[in-house]
Design an enzyme around this catalytic site. Structure first.
Site, PDB file in Angstrom:
ATOM      1  N   ASP A  30      56.283   4.301  46.646  1.00 46.58           N
ATOM      2  CA  ASP A  30      56.095   5.215  45.512  1.00 46.58           C
ATOM      3  C   ASP A  30      55.971   4.349  44.259  1.00 46.58           C
ATOM      4  O   ASP A  30      56.521   3.240  44.203  1.00 46.58           O
ATOM      5  CB  ASP A  30      57.320   6.148  45.390  1.00 46.58           C
ATOM      6  CG  ASP A  30      57.029   7.375  44.549  1.00 46.58           C
ATOM      7  OD1 ASP A  30      56.888   8.469  45.123  1.00 46.58           O
ATOM      8  OD2 ASP A  30      56.933   7.247  43.307  1.00 46.58           O
ATOM      9  N   LYS A 205      45.488  25.488  54.137  1.00 45.52           N
ATOM     10  CA  LYS A 205      46.710  25.268  53.347  1.00 45.52           C
ATOM     11  C   LYS A 205      46.708  26.133  52.092  1.00 45.52           C
ATOM     12  O   LYS A 205      47.679  26.818  51.770  1.00 45.52           O
ATOM     13  CB  LYS A 205      46.827  23.783  52.985  1.00 45.52           C
ATOM     14  CG  LYS A 205      47.912  23.444  51.974  1.00 45.52           C
ATOM     15  CD  LYS A 205      49.297  23.766  52.493  1.00 45.52           C
ATOM     16  CE  LYS A 205      50.326  23.889  51.388  1.00 45.52           C
ATOM     17  NZ  LYS A 205      51.095  22.752  51.094  1.00 45.52           N
ATOM     18  N   ASN A 209      49.315  29.592  51.253  1.00 49.01           N
ATOM     19  CA  ASN A 209      50.129  29.826  50.054  1.00 49.01           C
ATOM     20  C   ASN A 209      49.610  31.012  49.246  1.00 49.01           C
ATOM     21  O   ASN A 209      50.392  31.787  48.690  1.00 49.01           O
ATOM     22  CB  ASN A 209      50.185  28.562  49.187  1.00 49.01           C
ATOM     23  CG  ASN A 209      51.278  27.614  49.680  1.00 49.01           C
ATOM     24  OD1 ASN A 209      52.077  27.983  50.527  1.00 49.01           O
ATOM     25  ND2 ASN A 209      51.310  26.415  49.163  1.00 49.01           N
ATOM     26  N   LEU A 251      58.835  39.830  51.658  1.00 52.11           N
ATOM     27  CA  LEU A 251      58.743  41.177  51.085  1.00 52.11           C
ATOM     28  C   LEU A 251      59.861  41.400  50.070  1.00 52.11           C
ATOM     29  O   LEU A 251      60.023  42.501  49.564  1.00 52.11           O
ATOM     30  CB  LEU A 251      58.832  42.245  52.192  1.00 52.11           C
ATOM     31  CG  LEU A 251      57.590  42.412  53.071  1.00 52.11           C
ATOM     32  CD1 LEU A 251      57.849  43.429  54.169  1.00 52.11           C
ATOM     33  CD2 LEU A 251      56.371  42.822  52.238  1.00 52.11           C
ATOM     34  N   GLY A 254      61.667  40.786  43.307  1.00 56.05           N
ATOM     35  CA  GLY A 254      62.574  40.118  42.385  1.00 56.05           C
ATOM     36  C   GLY A 254      61.861  39.681  41.133  1.00 56.05           C
ATOM     37  O   GLY A 254      60.991  40.385  40.619  1.00 56.05           O
ATOM     38  N   CYS A 261      54.531  24.743  44.430  1.00 59.46           N
ATOM     39  CA  CYS A 261      53.354  24.942  45.285  1.00 59.46           C
ATOM     40  C   CYS A 261      52.684  26.296  45.133  1.00 59.46           C
ATOM     41  O   CYS A 261      51.496  26.359  44.813  1.00 59.46           O
ATOM     42  CB  CYS A 261      53.751  24.759  46.745  1.00 59.46           C
ATOM     43  SG  CYS A 261      54.146  23.068  47.130  1.00 59.46           S
ATOM     44  N   LYS A 264      50.780  27.044  41.864  1.00 58.20           N
ATOM     45  CA  LYS A 264      49.757  26.008  41.658  1.00 58.20           C
ATOM     46  C   LYS A 264      48.611  26.150  42.658  1.00 58.20           C
ATOM     47  O   LYS A 264      47.431  26.109  42.282  1.00 58.20           O
ATOM     48  CB  LYS A 264      50.437  24.632  41.831  1.00 58.20           C
ATOM     49  CG  LYS A 264      49.503  23.461  41.931  1.00 58.20           C
ATOM     50  CD  LYS A 264      50.295  22.168  42.073  1.00 58.20           C
ATOM     51  CE  LYS A 264      50.656  21.848  43.506  1.00 58.20           C
ATOM     52  NZ  LYS A 264      49.826  20.888  44.180  1.00 58.20           N
TER      53      LYS A 264
HETATM   54  C1  UDX Z   1      56.043  27.226  49.661  1.00 54.89           C
HETATM   55  C2  UDX Z   1      55.507  27.584  51.054  1.00 54.89           C
HETATM   56  O1  UDX Z   1      56.388  28.518  51.670  1.00 54.89           O
HETATM   57  C3  UDX Z   1      55.363  26.331  51.920  1.00 54.89           C
HETATM   58  O2  UDX Z   1      54.783  26.668  53.167  1.00 54.89           O
HETATM   59  C4  UDX Z   1      54.466  25.339  51.195  1.00 54.89           C
HETATM   60  O3  UDX Z   1      54.357  24.145  51.932  1.00 54.89           O
HETATM   61  C5  UDX Z   1      55.031  25.043  49.808  1.00 54.89           C
HETATM   62  O4  UDX Z   1      55.178  26.266  49.066  1.00 54.89           O
HETATM   63  P1  UDX Z   1      58.391  26.637  48.587  1.00 54.89           P
HETATM   64  O5  UDX Z   1      57.693  26.234  47.332  1.00 54.89           O
HETATM   65  O6  UDX Z   1      59.508  25.782  49.064  1.00 54.89           O
HETATM   66  O7  UDX Z   1      57.354  26.712  49.822  1.00 54.89           O
HETATM   67  O8  UDX Z   1      58.873  28.119  48.335  1.00 54.89           O
HETATM   68  P2  UDX Z   1      59.126  29.431  49.230  1.00 54.89           P
HETATM   69  O9  UDX Z   1      60.389  29.333  49.984  1.00 54.89           O
HETATM   70  O10 UDX Z   1      57.906  29.784  49.989  1.00 54.89           O
HETATM   71  O11 UDX Z   1      59.341  30.494  48.056  1.00 54.89           O
HETATM   72  C6  UDX Z   1      58.344  30.635  47.034  1.00 54.89           C
HETATM   73  C7  UDX Z   1      58.798  31.592  45.973  1.00 54.89           C
HETATM   74  O12 UDX Z   1      58.771  32.921  46.460  1.00 54.89           O
HETATM   75  C8  UDX Z   1      60.208  31.360  45.455  1.00 54.89           C
HETATM   76  O13 UDX Z   1      60.203  31.472  44.043  1.00 54.89           O
HETATM   77  C9  UDX Z   1      61.018  32.470  46.089  1.00 54.89           C
HETATM   78  O14 UDX Z   1      62.129  32.845  45.300  1.00 54.89           O
HETATM   79  C10 UDX Z   1      59.985  33.575  46.137  1.00 54.89           C
HETATM   80  N1  UDX Z   1      60.258  34.585  47.181  1.00 54.89           N
HETATM   81  C11 UDX Z   1      60.253  34.248  48.498  1.00 54.89           C
HETATM   82  C12 UDX Z   1      60.483  35.910  46.793  1.00 54.89           C
HETATM   83  O15 UDX Z   1      60.460  36.234  45.600  1.00 54.89           O
HETATM   84  N2  UDX Z   1      60.719  36.839  47.763  1.00 54.89           N
HETATM   85  C13 UDX Z   1      60.718  36.534  49.083  1.00 54.89           C
HETATM   86  O16 UDX Z   1      60.900  37.448  49.905  1.00 54.89           O
HETATM   87  C14 UDX Z   1      60.481  35.198  49.475  1.00 54.89           C
END
Ligand code: UDX
Length: 453
Positions: A30, A205, A209, A251, A254, A261, A264
């Protein structure tokens, strides 16, 4: 196999440590000397459960080494993973400067089998082809290089588990030989391996997302409709989730989605789709709906307090979700900004079990950061539960009643037992639910109107 990973963020480091655990020899580098210094002494500089143990174990076994120089770190590797950041530019494009910089530092080698460069970072469609052309243009002709796309789907907070138990492994390869070598490398992971072309892997990918983003905005808009019509959104989500065509995940209504990710990648997909002439209107709408949620919460607070100016309001939880210290695109940041803008006299206190310095950097300086839920809640006129950290579930009605000036709690994640709290004298208002005390809290157009004042 000898492997190298360029980029020691959550994706890169988990990939490096994960493959080392599977018995490979991995060099991870890195550009951040501070990060590499910490990793070399066994410290993972961010909150990611189980990753530090994995890193230490493999570093001690001599299978995982860290460095600062990509040329040196990748010099012996058969497969080189690029896992550098691709942040959003102003226009939503993914910025590839770090990817090109990393690629330009890969050194030449002495003939032999083609080297494989794998793009792990999330990139626009066509990047693997561009990268291969760039490397072939720069490296001497005897250095045969193949670029593949193996996108990463791991989530923060469960990155290690997601590495060892992925839902699927997608290998976008330029030719059958590259696919076979990468398939061999991933074979020990218990997941279906999907072989495809590079463009499909790259788009898959972004599509994954974007799909989650659309689903979450659907959940949040449905929750608003439940509030307007006197229905109960958690019950609706349960009913939807039991339909196997729909399923129960993502689902939860909130304050919306954040993190490094989902927002973006959804923005990047919208931009890419516009340019390709196949607009993704659903994804664009999902982003707009998500951006309105902090304002919606601000309006709920206004309705509950009948004017929060000069009131003290506590924010419980700040990170974009529990289980991480990541504040990138966290709804708490936008919520704090909206509240401070609409109510200049408001006093905002906040507590998060993990965000630490990241919260200080991300939040407006007017927010008073506290070191416990109790100190954030003391004397507050209302509290908003922003991130559903498990420790907030152990707060009792007595705690809210004795610490706060008025025990009004807006549960922005439906994380607490609203009925039990209401029965014990706390006004707990969830998302997509009827308020327990209709006299205190109007539903209908006042609470749900989303016009900016
Ligand atoms: C996400 C994707 O899930 C993952 O596959 C990808 O590689 C990177 O982006 P992450 O950023 O870790 O992963 O977040 P994730 O757990 O998916 O949650 C994303 C957002 O959705 C969070 O802010 C979470 O609070 C929100 N969320 C998730 C909800 O508001 N309600 C839900 O039911 C689930």
């Amino acid at each position: 196999m000898k492997l190298a990973v360029v980029g020691a963020g959550i994706v890169g480091l988990t990939t490096a440590a994960g493959f080392a655990e599977l018995g490979h020899q991995v060099e991870c580098c890195d550009v951040d000397a501070g990060k590499i210094g910490q990793l070399a002494s066994g410290v993972v500089p961010y909150h990611e459960p189980k990753l530090e143990t994995l890193v230490r174990r493999n570093a001690e076994a001599g299978r995982l080494r860290f460095g600062l120089d990509p040329e040196q770190s990748t010099s012996q590797a058969e497969v080189i993973f690029l896992a550098v950041g691709t942040p959003s530019g102003d226009n939503g494009h993914l910025q590839l400067a770090s990817l090109w910089a990393a690629a330009d530092k890969l050194g030449a080698w002495q003939g032999g089998r083609p080297r494989i460069v794998v793009i792990k970072s999330t990139v626009p469609v066509g990047t693997a082809e561009r990268l291969e052309a760039r490397l072939r243009g720069r490296l001497p002709p005897e250095c045969d290089v193949r670029v593949a796309s193996v996108p990463e789907f791991l989530r923060e907070g469960t990155a290690v588990r997601d590495f060892f138990e992925p839902a699927r492994i997608v290998i976008g390869a330029p030719d059958p030989e590259t696919f076979e070598r990468l398939e061999l490398l991933h074979r020990r992971l218990p997941a279906p391996i999907v072989g495809t072309d590079r463009r499909s892997a790259e788009l898959a990918k972004l599509a994954a997302n974007a799909h989650l983003a659309v689903r979450l905005s659907f959940a949040n808009e449905m929750a608003a409709l439940a509030e307007q019509t006197g229905a109960d959104y958690p019950a609706i989500a349960h009913i939807l989730g039991l339909d196997e065509r729909i399923g129960p995940h993502y689902l939860g209504a909130g304050l919306g989605f954040g993190g490094s990710c989902l927002p973006k990648d959804a923005r990047a997909l919208v931009r890419l789709a516009d340019e390709a002439g196949a607009p993704q209107t659903l994804v664009a709408a999902a982003l707009r709906a998500n951006a309105m949620l902090p304002l919606r919460m601000a309006r709920k607070l206004e309705a509950a307090l009948s004017g929060p100016s000069r009131r003290k309001v506590a924010l419980l939880g700040l990170t974009f979700k529990p289980g991480t210290d990541d504040m990138r695109e966290a709804p708490s940041v936008r919520l704090a900004a909206v509240l401070l803008r609409r109510h200049p006299g408001i006093v905002l206190t906040a507590y998060d079990p993990s965000a630490g310095e990241n919260a200080k950097r991300a939040l407006p300086s007017a927010v008073r950061l506290c070191d416990s839920a109790e100190s954030a809640l003391r004397g507050a006129d209302a509290a908003i539960l922003v991130t559903e950290w498990p420790e907030f579930r152990s707060l009792r009605a007595e705690d809210f009643k004795s610490w706060m000036r008025r025990p009004i709690l807006l549960d922005g994640r439906n994380a607490l037992d609203a009925e039990a709290l209401n029965a014990q004298g706390v006004v707990c208002i969830g998302i997509g639910r009827l308020p327990a005390t209709p006299a205190d809290f109007p539903t209908g157009s006042a609470a749900n109107s989303l016009e900016w004042k």
